[in-house]
Write a protein that holds these residues in place. Sequence first.
Motif, PDB file in Angstrom:
ATOM      1  N   PHE A  87       0.617  -0.732  -0.218  1.00 14.40           N
ATOM      2  CA  PHE A  87      -0.159  -0.118   0.470  1.00 14.40           C
ATOM      3  C   PHE A  87       0.996   1.290  -0.272  1.00 14.40           C
ATOM      4  O   PHE A  87       0.298   2.322   0.737  1.00 14.40           O
ATOM      5  CB  PHE A  87      -1.159  -0.072   0.882  1.00 14.40           C
ATOM      6  N   SER A  88       2.252   1.045  -0.574  1.00 11.43           N
ATOM      7  CA  SER A  88       3.223   2.112  -0.160  1.00 11.43           C
ATOM      8  C   SER A  88       2.574   3.901  -0.912  1.00 11.43           C
ATOM      9  O   SER A  88       1.647   4.477  -1.178  1.00 11.43           O
ATOM     10  CB  SER A  88       4.193   1.753  -0.444  1.00 11.43           C
ATOM     11  N   GLU A  89       3.516   3.649  -2.267  1.00  6.01           N
ATOM     12  CA  GLU A  89       3.346   4.775  -3.436  1.00  6.01           C
ATOM     13  C   GLU A  89       4.306   4.264  -4.264  1.00  6.01           C
ATOM     14  O   GLU A  89       4.975   3.478  -4.459  1.00  6.01           O
ATOM     15  CB  GLU A  89       4.718   5.753  -2.671  1.00  6.01           C
ATOM     16  N   PRO A  90       3.853   4.785  -5.413  1.00  7.63           N
ATOM     17  CA  PRO A  90       3.774   4.404  -7.302  1.00  7.63           C
ATOM     18  C   PRO A  90       5.599   4.718  -6.904  1.00  7.63           C
ATOM     19  O   PRO A  90       6.654   3.432  -7.910  1.00  7.63           O
ATOM     20  CB  PRO A  90       3.599   5.494  -7.827  1.00  7.63           C
ATOM     21  N   SER A  91       6.443   5.510  -5.843  1.00  8.41           N
ATOM     22  CA  SER A  91       7.574   5.515  -6.217  1.00  8.41           C
ATOM     23  C   SER A  91       8.666   4.526  -5.791  1.00  8.41           C
ATOM     24  O   SER A  91      10.184   3.899  -6.107  1.00  8.41           O
ATOM     25  CB  SER A  91       8.083   6.673  -5.915  1.00  8.41           C
ATOM     26  N   THR A  92       7.794   3.588  -4.843  1.00 10.38           N
ATOM     27  CA  THR A  92       7.965   2.332  -3.961  1.00 10.38           C
ATOM     28  C   THR A  92       8.415   0.603  -4.380  1.00 10.38           C
ATOM     29  O   THR A  92       8.938  -0.362  -4.719  1.00 10.38           O
ATOM     30  CB  THR A  92       8.589   2.128  -2.572  1.00 10.38           C
ATOM     31  N   VAL A  93       7.185   0.733  -5.882  1.00 14.94           N
ATOM     32  CA  VAL A  93       6.305  -0.356  -5.692  1.00 14.94           C
ATOM     33  C   VAL A  93       7.079  -1.263  -6.179  1.00 14.94           C
ATOM     34  O   VAL A  93       7.272  -2.622  -6.207  1.00 14.94           O
ATOM     35  CB  VAL A  93       5.061  -0.094  -6.540  1.00 14.94           C
ATOM     36  N   TYR A  94       8.015  -0.641  -6.920  1.00 16.19           N
ATOM     37  CA  TYR A  94       9.101  -1.567  -8.258  1.00 16.19           C
ATOM     38  C   TYR A  94       9.972  -2.204  -7.266  1.00 16.19           C
ATOM     39  O   TYR A  94      10.040  -3.695  -7.564  1.00 16.19           O
ATOM     40  CB  TYR A  94       9.163  -1.148  -9.378  1.00 16.19           C
ATOM     41  N   ASP A  95      10.876  -1.384  -6.338  1.00 12.20           N
ATOM     42  CA  ASP A  95      11.517  -2.065  -5.594  1.00 12.20           C
ATOM     43  C   ASP A  95      11.025  -3.183  -4.631  1.00 12.20           C
ATOM     44  O   ASP A  95      11.768  -4.358  -4.399  1.00 12.20           O
ATOM     45  CB  ASP A  95      12.280  -1.358  -5.298  1.00 12.20           C
ATOM     46  N   ASN A  96       9.530  -3.106  -4.162  1.00 14.46           N
ATOM     47  CA  ASN A  96       9.418  -3.807  -3.276  1.00 14.46           C
ATOM     48  C   ASN A  96       8.860  -5.149  -3.520  1.00 14.46           C
ATOM     49  O   ASN A  96       8.882  -5.918  -2.961  1.00 14.46           O
ATOM     50  CB  ASN A  96       7.580  -2.939  -3.033  1.00 14.46           C
ATOM     51  N   VAL A  97       8.327  -5.317  -5.028  1.00 14.72           N
ATOM     52  CA  VAL A  97       8.248  -6.130  -5.778  1.00 14.72           C
ATOM     53  C   VAL A  97       9.386  -6.882  -6.144  1.00 14.72           C
ATOM     54  O   VAL A  97       9.735  -8.251  -5.961  1.00 14.72           O
ATOM     55  CB  VAL A  97       7.256  -6.297  -6.869  1.00 14.72           C
ATOM     56  N   LYS A  98       9.994  -6.631  -5.948  1.00 13.23           N
ATOM     57  CA  LYS A  98      11.800  -6.464  -6.702  1.00 13.23           C
ATOM     58  C   LYS A  98      12.220  -7.802  -5.207  1.00 13.23           C
ATOM     59  O   LYS A  98      13.136  -8.941  -5.717  1.00 13.23           O
ATOM     60  CB  LYS A  98      12.443  -6.283  -7.130  1.00 13.23           C
ATOM     61  N   GLN A  99      12.412  -6.973  -4.623  1.00 12.48           N
ATOM     62  CA  GLN A  99      12.662  -7.791  -3.217  1.00 12.48           C
ATOM     63  C   GLN A  99      11.411  -9.451  -2.621  1.00 12.48           C
ATOM     64  O   GLN A  99      11.919  -9.798  -2.325  1.00 12.48           O
ATOM     65  CB  GLN A  99      12.413  -6.765  -2.167  1.00 12.48           C
ATOM     66  N   PRO A 124      -3.002   3.224  -5.783  1.00 11.93           N
ATOM     67  CA  PRO A 124      -3.960   3.339  -6.759  1.00 11.93           C
ATOM     68  C   PRO A 124      -3.534   4.656  -7.874  1.00 11.93           C
ATOM     69  O   PRO A 124      -3.711   4.591  -9.640  1.00 11.93           O
ATOM     70  CB  PRO A 124      -5.105   4.132  -6.186  1.00 11.93           C
ATOM     71  N   LYS A 125      -2.109   5.750  -7.563  1.00 18.40           N
ATOM     72  CA  LYS A 125      -1.696   6.546  -8.349  1.00 18.40           C
ATOM     73  C   LYS A 125      -0.625   5.693  -9.504  1.00 18.40           C
ATOM     74  O   LYS A 125       0.788   5.724  -9.804  1.00 18.40           O
ATOM     75  CB  LYS A 125      -1.130   7.427  -7.856  1.00 18.40           C
ATOM     76  N   ILE A 126      -0.605   4.379  -9.588  1.00 16.81           N
ATOM     77  CA  ILE A 126       0.836   3.983 -10.015  1.00 16.81           C
ATOM     78  C   ILE A 126       0.518   4.313 -11.387  1.00 16.81           C
ATOM     79  O   ILE A 126      -0.430   3.597 -12.023  1.00 16.81           O
ATOM     80  CB  ILE A 126       1.287   2.241  -9.641  1.00 16.81           C
ATOM     81  N   GLU A 127       1.572   4.105 -12.323  1.00 15.76           N
ATOM     82  CA  GLU A 127       1.235   4.896 -13.272  1.00 15.76           C
ATOM     83  C   GLU A 127       1.707   3.172 -14.624  1.00 15.76           C
ATOM     84  O   GLU A 127       2.627   1.531 -14.161  1.00 15.76           O
ATOM     85  CB  GLU A 127       3.131   5.795 -14.313  1.00 15.76           C
ATOM     86  N   LEU A 128       1.288   3.669 -15.853  1.00 17.14           N
ATOM     87  CA  LEU A 128       1.095   2.521 -16.271  1.00 17.14           C
ATOM     88  C   LEU A 128       2.929   1.781 -16.901  1.00 17.14           C
ATOM     89  O   LEU A 128       2.737   0.328 -16.745  1.00 17.14           O
ATOM     90  CB  LEU A 128       0.177   2.753 -17.651  1.00 17.14           C
ATOM     91  N   GLU A 129       3.184   2.568 -17.379  1.00 19.77           N
ATOM     92  CA  GLU A 129       4.901   2.313 -17.544  1.00 19.77           C
ATOM     93  C   GLU A 129       5.625   0.886 -16.149  1.00 19.77           C
ATOM     94  O   GLU A 129       6.025   0.587 -16.805  1.00 19.77           O
ATOM     95  CB  GLU A 129       5.654   3.794 -17.752  1.00 19.77           C
ATOM     96  N   THR A 130       5.125   1.399 -14.884  1.00 21.59           N
ATOM     97  CA  THR A 130       5.430   0.752 -13.992  1.00 21.59           C
ATOM     98  C   THR A 130       5.270  -0.303 -14.082  1.00 21.59           C
ATOM     99  O   THR A 130       5.425  -2.126 -13.636  1.00 21.59           O
ATOM    100  CB  THR A 130       5.476   1.628 -12.489  1.00 21.59           C
ATOM    101  N   VAL A 131       3.840  -0.955 -14.286  1.00 21.65           N
ATOM    102  CA  VAL A 131       2.942  -1.867 -14.428  1.00 21.65           C
ATOM    103  C   VAL A 131       3.378  -2.888 -15.478  1.00 21.65           C
ATOM    104  O   VAL A 131       3.940  -3.590 -15.735  1.00 21.65           O
ATOM    105  CB  VAL A 131       1.678  -1.906 -14.703  1.00 21.65           C
TER     106      VAL A 131
END
Length: 306
Positions: A119-131, A144-151
């Motif tokens: 439930f964090s922030e768009p800027s940390t999602v990628y690193d959290n999933v990788k970890q 909710p504010k995650i960018e489609l590019e990040t997805v």
Amino acid sequence: MVSSCHCYPIRVRGACGNTARRNAAKVFCSNSVQTPPSQSTIKVVIVGATKEIGRTAVLAVSKARGMELAGAIDSQCIGEDAGQISGMEEPLEIPVLNDLTMVLGSIAQSRATGVVVDFSEPSTVYDNVKQAAAFGLSSVVYVPKIELETVTELSAFCEKASMGCLVAPTLSIGSVLLQQAAIQASFHYSNVEIVESRPNPSDLPSQEAIQIANNISDLGQIYNREDMDSNSPARGQILGEDGVRVHSMVLPGLASSTSINFSGPGEIYTLRHDVTNVQCLMPGLILAIRKVVRLKNLIYGLEKFL
């Protein structure tokens, strides 16, 4: 039958009360006899645990059959018990930490099935999933504010790592059912307008309205042909290229509501979904946790599990 004792080193960055300590380590021991979790128990780590949705998720996971809260991650309320800050009478003996890697390592050593709920922030999602993937844990992402590019980047990573991940624009089952009904109705009506109400003016039109407009667009239907060219602000904003209009109301104290109004000759068909509090997201969250552990890739949208 065993008693439990957990030791967590803590780096204190802040506190949300008087219970946090500046100890180099904090030990939580339970003298009560507990039944060891079964091999099928899913260990859940919640990132963003002190947010309203995070605290509600702590309660939901703790009560869910076959699940166990294994970690609560946040930069606030460091050292406080996750259960107590969530309103539970009895402590869970799970302190809020700011070190996701340490918690993931502990779960990996136990070889248990685990899920990170983000439930964090768009800027940390990628690193959290990788970890999470590095330690063999699947992820459920509700940001909710995650960018489609990040997805897109996450999808490529999960495919390569063969790890399950759900990115959910909404965790509300009611919202998903509303959108599915709208898709069915869109084949039969040529006029449609979305009316939404929110207590706060941030990010309007809402992600839900945008998702609905996207779902019913590109289906070979052009809506509201009679005034496609109207630029009057009173007619609302057009989302996409197929003429779907959205009207947003902001009134303090008003419950979040989304209605989709279709019309045809001699009739109006209205779909509506009201949200009164964040608890509406918990059935969808529990469903997502149970399902995501079976995946080997990323999927977008809770509807894939219904």
